[in-house]
Design a protein around this motif. Structure first.
Motif, short mmCIF file in Angstrom:
data_model
loop_
_atom_site.label_atom_id
_atom_site.label_comp_id
_atom_site.label_asym_id
_atom_site.label_seq_id
_atom_site.Cartn_x
_atom_site.Cartn_y
_atom_site.Cartn_z
N ALA A 182 3.67 32.69 166.42
CA ALA A 182 3.62 32.97 168.11
C ALA A 182 4.17 34.80 168.24
O ALA A 182 4.58 35.26 169.21
N THR A 183 4.47 35.30 167.20
CA THR A 183 5.17 36.51 167.27
C THR A 183 4.10 37.44 167.31
O THR A 183 3.53 38.25 168.22
N LEU A 184 2.93 37.35 166.61
CA LEU A 184 1.50 38.05 167.16
C LEU A 184 1.11 37.62 168.24
O LEU A 184 0.49 38.77 168.99
N SER A 185 0.99 36.61 168.84
CA SER A 185 0.84 37.07 170.10
C SER A 185 1.81 37.30 171.19
O SER A 185 0.75 38.08 171.96
N TYR A 217 2.39 42.89 157.65
CA TYR A 217 3.12 42.32 158.65
C TYR A 217 2.76 41.37 158.42
O TYR A 217 4.30 40.57 157.93
N PHE A 218 2.07 40.07 158.62
CA PHE A 218 2.40 38.77 158.70
C PHE A 218 2.68 37.99 157.74
O PHE A 218 3.02 36.70 157.29
N SER A 219 2.29 38.54 156.41
CA SER A 219 1.29 38.23 155.42
C SER A 219 3.54 38.08 155.08
O SER A 219 3.12 36.97 154.04
N ALA A 220 4.09 39.04 155.11
CA ALA A 220 5.45 39.14 154.86
C ALA A 220 5.85 38.62 155.42
O ALA A 220 6.41 37.69 154.78
N LEU A 221 5.88 37.57 156.21
CA LEU A 221 6.70 37.28 157.28
C LEU A 221 6.85 35.47 156.13
O LEU A 221 7.85 34.93 156.21
N LYS A 222 5.39 35.64 155.98
CA LYS A 222 5.45 34.18 155.35
C LYS A 222 6.21 33.67 154.09
O LYS A 222 7.06 32.34 153.37
N GLU A 223 6.51 34.95 153.43
CA GLU A 223 7.45 35.05 151.93
C GLU A 223 9.06 35.02 152.05
O GLU A 223 9.61 34.89 151.40
N LEU A 224 9.32 35.46 153.89
CA LEU A 224 10.71 35.33 154.04
C LEU A 224 11.15 34.85 154.63
O LEU A 224 10.98 33.41 155.43
N ALA A 278 13.24 37.22 157.94
CA ALA A 278 12.54 38.09 159.34
C ALA A 278 12.23 38.72 160.67
O ALA A 278 11.60 39.32 161.43
N ALA A 279 13.61 37.93 160.93
CA ALA A 279 14.62 38.58 162.12
C ALA A 279 15.07 39.58 162.31
O ALA A 279 15.00 40.64 163.18
N ILE A 280 15.02 39.81 160.78
CA ILE A 280 16.29 42.09 160.64
C ILE A 280 14.54 42.60 160.70
O ILE A 280 15.20 43.38 161.44
N LEU A 281 13.89 42.11 160.28
CA LEU A 281 12.66 42.80 160.63
C LEU A 281 11.90 43.59 162.09
O LEU A 281 11.63 44.12 162.28
N SER A 282 11.73 42.21 162.64
CA SER A 282 11.92 42.36 164.33
C SER A 282 12.84 43.22 165.57
O SER A 282 12.39 43.59 166.42
N TYR A 283 13.94 43.46 164.20
CA TYR A 283 15.14 44.70 165.28
C TYR A 283 14.51 45.82 164.35
O TYR A 283 14.53 47.11 165.19
#
Length: 138
Positions: A40-43, A83-90, A95-100
């Motif tokens: 969803a984030t990638l899209s 970026y998205f491979s890191a999201l799997k580990e968080l 992950a929300a903080i990364l979005s900021y």
């Protein structure tokens, strides 16, 4: 504050912009319910790519060499994969903080690479957003 009618948006346009932005966020969070967060984030983050590609066609805007370079760098597959491979580990909150942090990095790059200006209020706003996100984690 006064401005020419052609350059000042009407209140109706501002309300429509707000409604569309609200719908944008609703649809993003609905997408999280039906697919993975990373998909969803990638899209969601693909929209600037689409806008960049369509603006020259529909609005006859020219892209400078610097804009093309920044576009290519920002859409490189390596960037997305990391970026998205890191999201799997968080955890979700991390992950929300990364979005900021993502928009904050965009602002810094726009100032340093593109030479765009930044106001003190924008700096304060960025500090508040990231600060409260981090404070929420502590």
């Amino acid at each position: 504050m006064t401005c020419a009618a052609k350059t000042c948006p009407s209140a109706d346009a501002a309300h429509l912009d707000g409604a569309v932005m609200g719908l944008n966020w609703i649809l993003l969070f609905e997408a999280y319910r039906y697919t993975t967060v990373s998909a969803a984030t990638l899209s969601y983050y693909a929209s600037p790519v689409i806008v960049t590609m369509l603006c020259p066609v529909f609005f006859h805007e020219n892209l400078t060499k610097k804009q093309v370079l920044c576009f290519v760098m920002s859409t490189a597959g390596v960037t997305y994969c990391l970026y998205f491979s890191a999201l799997k580990e968080l955890r979700g909150q991390e992950a929300a903080i990364l979005s900021y942090i993502d928009p904050a990095v965009a602002v810094v790059i726009s100032v340093l690479v593109l030479g765009e200006g930044i106001t003190g209020l924008q700096v304060i706003g960025g500090i508040l957003i990231i600060g409260f996100a981090v404070w929420n984690e502590v």
